[in-house]
Design an enzyme around this catalytic site. Structure first.
Site, PDB file in Angstrom:
ATOM      1  N   HIS A  37       0.838  -1.207   0.000  1.00 33.43           N
ATOM      2  CA  HIS A  37       0.000   0.000   0.000  1.00 33.43           C
ATOM      3  C   HIS A  37       0.876   1.261   0.000  1.00 33.43           C
ATOM      4  CE1 HIS A  37      -2.841  -2.837   2.238  1.00 33.43           C
ATOM      5  NE2 HIS A  37      -3.568  -2.451   1.211  1.00 33.43           N
ATOM      6  N   ASP A 150      -3.102  -7.668  -7.566  1.00 32.79           N
ATOM      7  CA  ASP A 150      -4.489  -7.959  -7.943  1.00 32.79           C
ATOM      8  C   ASP A 150      -4.630  -7.668  -9.442  1.00 32.79           C
ATOM      9  OD1 ASP A 150      -5.921  -8.287  -5.124  1.00 32.79           O
ATOM     10  OD2 ASP A 150      -4.464  -6.678  -4.982  1.00 32.79           O
ATOM     11  N   SER A 186      -2.764  -7.904   3.262  1.00 29.52           N
ATOM     12  CA  SER A 186      -3.344  -7.739   4.596  1.00 29.52           C
ATOM     13  C   SER A 186      -3.771  -9.096   5.146  1.00 29.52           C
ATOM     14  CB  SER A 186      -4.558  -6.808   4.534  1.00 29.52           C
ATOM     15  OG  SER A 186      -4.208  -5.597   3.901  1.00 29.52           O
TER      16      SER A 186
END
Ligand code: AMP
Length: 286
Positions: A37, A150, A186
């Site tokens: 992130h 992703d 996460s």
């Protein structure tokens, strides 16, 4: 750094920035930040004058038996990490703010969402496309940053932006990994120490396929089988899928000619992890 909980607050913030002629970068997230992130935020900071990060665990993209309730959350820690990176504003809306009573409009991207994670997570990409559309309309960024981890999501968002004439640029950022190669996520906190050790087979198998590709292997079945057999040798791993598909259309391929995505989803206990490599693209990104 400003922390906004309402759509009006973040809109006012962005409006002020824009009226001063500043460009706006946007990083949508579900929070519980890791270095992946933070790398997206740093990229946004380099490319844009003002950076907005959203933190929203979007119920719409979770299936009924998925981990929405137990998804890790730590707003205080996220706020201080984002502040260190130099983020200008965080948007952290409630579920009611995003989906008030009467909410009835959804965004469906066809084709691209009907394979890979779209099969094992029905409705997932509809939830993603819907929330990302809402966030784009709220923040109105010049550029939005997505992780290659992703990869299917990044391709779905690119398709949606093109199809719906959304006026922004999508930037894809390479996957950030732990020392043993495991893609940061996460969800890695769910893994027991034994599962965590076992999960290192994922990057090892993808790396073996990348080396085979670089040594000249172009047969899709053989590349997929190489990855499958390495993962199958790990007793804690349960394969959901390992597939090679074309980029950007995600069509099945038998021989690699253009760029292709070698993608996998594998369960370790109750934790489902995804990872991928792009083969045949000059810089290895989508
Ligand atoms: P999430 O909070 O998991 O929804 O992720 C928010 C954004 O961070 C998405 O664009 C992800 O693709 C990206 N991201 C998550 N993990 C990584 C990683 N290990 N490397 C790079 N980007 C990532």
């Amino acid at each position: 750094m400003l922390v906004c909980h309402t759509i009006k607050e973040i809109r006012d913030f962005v409006h002020q920035a824009r009226s001063r002629g500043l460009s706006v970068g946007f990083v949508p997230t579900m929070g519980y930040f890791h270095e992946g992130h933070l790398t997206l935020m740093r990229r946004a900071k380099e490319a844009c004058d003002v950076v907005v990060v959203s933190i929203f665990v979007n119920p719409l993209q979770f299936g009924p038996r998925e981990d929405y309730d137990r998804y890790p959350r730590d707003l205080d820690r996220d706020v201080s990490l984002a502040r260190e990176v130099g983020v200008d504003a965080i948007f952290h809306p409630s579920v009611e703010e995003m989906y008030p009573p009467g909410f009835a409009t959804y965004v469906d991207v066809e084709g691209l969402t009907e394979c890979l994670c779209g099969l094992s997570r029905p409705g997932h990409f509809r939830g993603v496309a819907t929330v990302v559309t809402k966030l784009f309309n709220i923040v109105r960024p010049d550029r939005a940053f997505f992780g290659q981890k992703d990869a299917q999501q990044a391709l779905v968002i690119r398709r949606m932006v093109e199809d719906l004439n959304m006026d922004l640029e999508i930037v894809t950022v390479p996957t950030v990994r732990e020392d043993d190669g495991l893609a940061m996520s996460s969800r890695n906190v769910y893994l027991s120490p034994e599962e965590r050790r076992a999960a290192a087979v994922l990057p090892r198998s993808l790396e073996a396929a990348r080396r085979a590709y670089e040594a000249g292997e172009r047969d899709a079945d053989r590349l997929v089988e190489l990855v499958r057999s390495m993962i199958a040798a790990e007793p804690r791993a349960e394969i959901d899928y390992v597939e090679l598909r074309s980029v950007p259309d995600l069509q099945p391929v038998s021989r690699l000619e253009g760029p292709a995505l070698l993608a996998l989803a594998v369960r370790f206990g109750s934790t489902r992890l995804i990872d991928n490599v792009v083969l045949g693209s000059p810089d290895g990104v989508l």
